[in-house]
Design a protein around this motif. Structure first.
Motif, short mmCIF file in Angstrom:
data_model
loop_
_atom_site.label_atom_id
_atom_site.label_comp_id
_atom_site.label_asym_id
_atom_site.label_seq_id
_atom_site.Cartn_x
_atom_site.Cartn_y
_atom_site.Cartn_z
N VAL A 193 0.97 -1.31 0.04
CA VAL A 193 -0.10 0.04 0.00
C VAL A 193 0.80 1.17 0.17
CG1 VAL A 193 -1.82 1.32 1.17
CG2 VAL A 193 -1.84 -1.27 1.33
N ARG A 194 0.59 2.15 -0.95
CA ARG A 194 1.46 3.36 -0.86
C ARG A 194 0.27 4.55 -1.53
NH1 ARG A 194 1.81 5.23 -5.96
NH2 ARG A 194 2.24 4.10 -7.78
N GLN A 195 0.79 5.81 -0.93
CA GLN A 195 0.14 6.90 -1.34
C GLN A 195 -0.04 7.05 -2.70
OE1 GLN A 195 -2.06 8.84 0.74
NE2 GLN A 195 -2.54 9.65 -0.85
N ALA A 196 -1.15 7.49 -3.59
CA ALA A 196 -1.24 7.75 -4.82
C ALA A 196 -0.60 9.14 -5.18
CB ALA A 196 -2.51 7.45 -5.18
N THR A 197 0.21 9.14 -6.35
CA THR A 197 0.68 10.39 -6.95
C THR A 197 -0.54 11.24 -7.35
OG1 THR A 197 0.78 9.84 -9.13
CG2 THR A 197 2.68 9.35 -7.56
N ALA A 198 -0.26 12.62 -7.19
CA ALA A 198 -1.32 13.54 -7.88
C ALA A 198 -1.90 13.03 -9.06
CB ALA A 198 -0.83 15.08 -7.70
N GLU A 199 -1.02 12.74 -9.98
CA GLU A 199 -1.27 12.43 -11.39
C GLU A 199 -2.14 11.09 -11.78
OE1 GLU A 199 0.95 11.17 -15.64
OE2 GLU A 199 2.16 11.60 -13.93
N GLU A 200 -2.04 9.98 -10.48
CA GLU A 200 -2.50 8.88 -10.47
C GLU A 200 -4.30 9.26 -10.09
OE1 GLU A 200 0.68 5.47 -9.70
OE2 GLU A 200 0.03 6.64 -7.96
N ILE A 201 -4.09 9.96 -9.02
CA ILE A 201 -5.43 10.50 -8.52
C ILE A 201 -6.25 11.31 -9.58
CG2 ILE A 201 -6.77 11.98 -6.72
CD1 ILE A 201 -4.48 11.14 -5.09
N ASP A 202 -5.50 12.25 -10.28
CA ASP A 202 -6.27 12.95 -11.46
C ASP A 202 -6.99 12.00 -12.48
OD1 ASP A 202 -5.83 15.44 -9.98
OD2 ASP A 202 -4.42 16.10 -11.36
N ARG A 203 -6.05 10.77 -12.91
CA ARG A 203 -6.29 10.12 -13.94
C ARG A 203 -7.36 9.09 -13.54
NH1 ARG A 203 -1.98 8.56 -18.03
NH2 ARG A 203 -3.40 6.48 -18.13
N GLY A 204 -7.25 8.77 -12.16
CA GLY A 204 -8.22 7.73 -11.51
C GLY A 204 -7.64 6.21 -11.86
N ASP A 205 -6.54 5.95 -12.29
CA ASP A 205 -5.73 4.89 -12.38
C ASP A 205 -4.39 4.85 -11.91
OD1 ASP A 205 -4.57 5.46 -14.57
OD2 ASP A 205 -5.69 4.60 -16.08
N VAL A 206 -3.64 3.62 -11.81
CA VAL A 206 -2.31 3.50 -11.42
C VAL A 206 -1.53 3.48 -12.85
CG1 VAL A 206 -0.86 2.13 -10.14
CG2 VAL A 206 -3.13 2.21 -9.40
N HIS A 207 -0.37 3.92 -12.70
CA HIS A 207 0.80 4.02 -13.97
C HIS A 207 2.08 4.10 -13.27
CE1 HIS A 207 -1.13 8.12 -13.75
NE2 HIS A 207 0.06 8.41 -14.13
#
Length: 154
Positions: free
Chosen positions: A140-154
């Motif tokens: 488990v890790r904190q999502a990046t701002a970009e991941e949150i904006d996009r709504g998925d993991v990359h």
């Protein structure tokens, strides 16, 4: 860190139906990675994941309403064979991409062929199925701002 909204979670899972038949599993492959709170997994499993931590293992039984929904009879239709003129051979189990009445993409499957009548089903294959998950939380890790904006993991 525990699973909360806007965290990136990696899990190993085995999904079975109510009879114990394996539907899907991450065994012998990479863990599933998803963004919690973004609707990347079925709602019932997303709820069950909250507050879990790396190393946790648990079982979750997800009702159809919190999984892929109930079967919708209106998504089962009989079509004339002529609607499939561009395809030479039709078989039960064949899947096609189509658009619903709102122009959104969906997948339909042939579930019966009776002469010139082709019955298709636009329900998700797991609609109406009680889902039995065995879960191991890997990370488990904190999502990046970009991941949150996009709504998925990359």
């Amino acid at each position: 860190m525990k699973v909360a909204n806007h965290t990136v979670v990696e899990i190993h899972y085995t999904l079975k139906d109510a009879d114990g038949s394996v539907i899907d599993s991450s065994a012998n492959s990479d863990p599933l990675k998803y963004l919690q709170g973004a609707g990347n997994i079925v709602p019932g499993l997303e709820k069950a994941m909250l507050e879990k931590a790396p190393g946790d293992t648990f079982s979750a039984v997800i009702a159809p309403e919190e999984g892929y929904g109930q079967q919708k009879p209106e998504l089962i239709q009989i079509m004339p064979r002529s609607a499939f003129d561009h395809i030479e051979e039709l078989d039960v189990g064949m899947a096609f991409h189509a658009e619903n009445t709102h122009g959104q993409p969906m997948e339909v499957e042939i579930i019966d062929i009776d002469g010139d009548e082709i019955t298709i089903n636009g329900n998700h294959p797991l609609a109406g199925v009680e889902l039995h998950f065995e879960i191991e939380v890997v990370s488990v890790r904190q999502a990046t701002a970009e991941e949150i904006d996009r709504g998925d993991v990359h």
